[in-house]
Design an enzyme around this catalytic site. Sequence first.
Site, short mmCIF file in Angstrom:
data_model
loop_
_atom_site.label_atom_id
_atom_site.label_comp_id
_atom_site.label_asym_id
_atom_site.label_seq_id
_atom_site.Cartn_x
_atom_site.Cartn_y
_atom_site.Cartn_z
N THR A 385 0.14 -1.03 -0.07
CA THR A 385 -0.24 -0.21 0.11
C THR A 385 0.97 1.69 -0.08
O THR A 385 1.81 1.07 0.57
CB THR A 385 -0.07 0.21 1.75
OG1 THR A 385 -1.53 -1.25 1.38
CG2 THR A 385 -2.08 1.40 1.52
N THR A 403 -3.88 0.70 -2.44
CA THR A 403 -3.21 -0.34 -2.47
C THR A 403 -3.80 -2.04 -3.84
O THR A 403 -4.78 -1.23 -4.11
CB THR A 403 -3.79 -0.72 -1.13
OG1 THR A 403 -2.66 -2.35 -1.56
CG2 THR A 403 -5.00 -1.69 -1.03
N GLU A 424 -6.52 -8.43 -2.76
CA GLU A 424 -7.35 -7.49 -1.55
C GLU A 424 -8.36 -8.69 -1.15
O GLU A 424 -9.10 -8.67 -0.25
CB GLU A 424 -8.32 -6.69 -1.93
CG GLU A 424 -8.75 -5.21 -1.44
CD GLU A 424 -6.52 -4.60 -1.37
OE1 GLU A 424 -6.54 -4.11 0.04
OE2 GLU A 424 -5.96 -4.56 -2.32
N SER A 447 -11.69 -2.89 5.12
CA SER A 447 -9.90 -2.22 4.70
C SER A 447 -9.43 -1.42 5.86
O SER A 447 -10.27 -1.78 7.43
CB SER A 447 -10.20 -0.97 3.58
OG SER A 447 -8.62 -0.65 4.10
N SER A 448 -8.48 -1.44 6.15
CA SER A 448 -7.62 -0.41 7.65
C SER A 448 -7.09 0.57 6.92
O SER A 448 -6.73 1.51 7.89
CB SER A 448 -6.64 -0.92 7.87
OG SER A 448 -6.85 -2.13 8.49
N GLY A 468 0.30 -0.59 6.39
CA GLY A 468 0.64 -1.20 7.01
C GLY A 468 -0.60 -2.12 7.52
O GLY A 468 -0.67 -2.60 8.40
N GLY A 469 -1.64 -2.38 6.89
CA GLY A 469 -2.60 -3.30 6.97
C GLY A 469 -3.32 -2.52 7.73
O GLY A 469 -3.52 -1.59 8.23
N1 GLU Z 1 -5.95 -4.29 1.90
C1 GLU Z 1 -5.49 -3.59 3.12
C2 GLU Z 1 -5.93 -2.65 3.83
O1 GLU Z 1 -6.98 -2.75 3.13
C3 GLU Z 1 -4.23 -2.81 2.92
C4 GLU Z 1 -2.24 -3.92 2.68
C5 GLU Z 1 -1.63 -3.18 3.58
O2 GLU Z 1 -1.25 -2.01 3.88
O3 GLU Z 1 -0.69 -3.99 4.03
O4 GLU Z 1 -6.38 -2.48 4.86
#
Ligand code: GLU
Length: 571
Positions: A385, A403, A424, A447-448, A468-469
């Site tokens: 991301t 992302t 995703e 999502s985060s 960063g997830g």
């Molecule tokens: N897929 C994650 C999200 O939407 C973001 C991925 C990441 O930042 O590693 O929260």
Amino acid sequence: MPERLPGKGTGGGKTPTAVGTGGAASTVDQVATQAAIDVLRRGGNAVDAAVAAAAVLGVTEPFSCGIGGGGFMVIRTPKGKVTTIDGREKAPAAMHPKSFFEGDKALSFQDARWSGLSAGVPGTVRMWDEALDRYGTTSLRKALDPAIKVARKGFVVDQTFADQTAPNVDFFDDVPSTAKIYLDPDGTPLDVGSISRNPDMARTYQLIARHGTKAFYKGPIAKAMAKAAQKPPIAANANHRWRPGLMTERDIAAYKVARRAPTRIGYRGLDIWGMAPPSSGGSTVGEALNILEGYRPLGASRTQSLHRFIEASRYAFADRNAYLADPAYYDVPLKGLLSDSFAAERRALITDKAATSPVAPGDPRDDDNVPAPGAVTAGDQGESTTHLTVADKNGMVVSYTFTIESTGGNGIVVPGWGFLLNNELTDFNFDDPKHPNAPDGGKRPRSSMSPTIVTKNGKPFLAAGSPGGSTIITTVLQVLLERLDLGRSLPQAIASPRATQRNTATTLAEPEFLATEAPALRSLHGHTFGTTSEIGSVTGIELLGNGRFLAAAEPVRRGGGSAMVVRPERD
Ligand code: GLU
């Protein structure tokens, strides 16, 4: 000539902080930041600049973002309205809660990721079009111009790029269309200092520039995407099994972005605007801030402040893990989660000692119907991301996180078209068919991503975000606290060592945090820590007043970012 090509990292004049007037941009990449600044300099607005920079990032940061993925944009207009665009990927219509099961067992994260199954219908191209159409002054055609040039001429591969390739080699080399662009002929990562060109990507952008979004969502590109997902284009000697996916041309043609009201909470006289569900960003950052606002000051010492940050994150994540999902499929109790009374209930649980996770979710609906604590999912651990922040001289601000989920997405470059597909759909709780965030046809995975804008008396004050997830949420929260409560400037807040507590048994922290902050947190408040090398990669902008901007990016993490202003001040 290589030396005339834009360098991505490693020196080359890339600076993480800039102060000046005329507008500002901050991204992880010098080429992208420069593209945004060029647009602003020519009189374009923040949305024009953000789309131009994002398209460049699709070329120079292809493992983190691009037109094969999705994202969320928060926009503050010159008139003071804050709005958002949701360009999140959607599951194909044929998906169902057990799509990631074989027999009674869910696939492992790795098996789910490296497959056609994990690819959601990409939202990024429609997102750019919608943003420009509603808030921009330029056309998609013009906005894609710098990116087309970079894709054609190439960019210099830096250490971060090579580092991001290395763990993926064993899968990238299964897919000839991916290996062709992202590996050397001997199957190793591209050499640092070499030039990466992507003529297929240039052609894809050109088609979109010429014919608009329909060139992507219908016709040969859509056909190739659906085919790549349904029957992963792997080599005969591939050493992994790549499961087929469900995405059809019809799913792709049907994709629509969603306009959503932002989340808003008040914090110490400021307004904090974030991304509403299906992102858990705005609600979780907002809930934690609401909890923390009750402490005035945040703590009697830096250690106590950090203790409260960790505990507020813990309780906010218990709620996030249980209640956040696509609002079209699940009645997310957003109002309750962001209410002051709910924050007070959660705050009342915080003591001077660290709680033991998992803690139970709260009851934001007040109906005594509290689910079991959900877990942070495997897909939440991502480090992919990218986030970009742009502000123009008329008070328009864009905070945009986008992302392809994991670093390298699902590993499949759509043959002939030069872009990676996302994975995703591993952001669903794909191993728990009863969870509100279980997969389903047409659903957006939780999502985060936490693109954030802060205003003060209606005027823009700050904007920031991170990859960063699920650590995105704690990273944005920590940066806000460092800046707003703990006396640090924005560049210092970004550089500060980080920790992340997501209702997990231990709090993960960077080595520098472990060395400097953790000892007192352990002895005074009973915290336990695990170690992780790096958390997040923030870009942000602070509006200093009198038309001055402070743009800031990471000095070190992920090789450092690039912040610029239109007219720099001399020091
Ligand atoms: N897929 C994650 C999200 O939407 C973001 C991925 C990441 O930042 O590693 O929260």
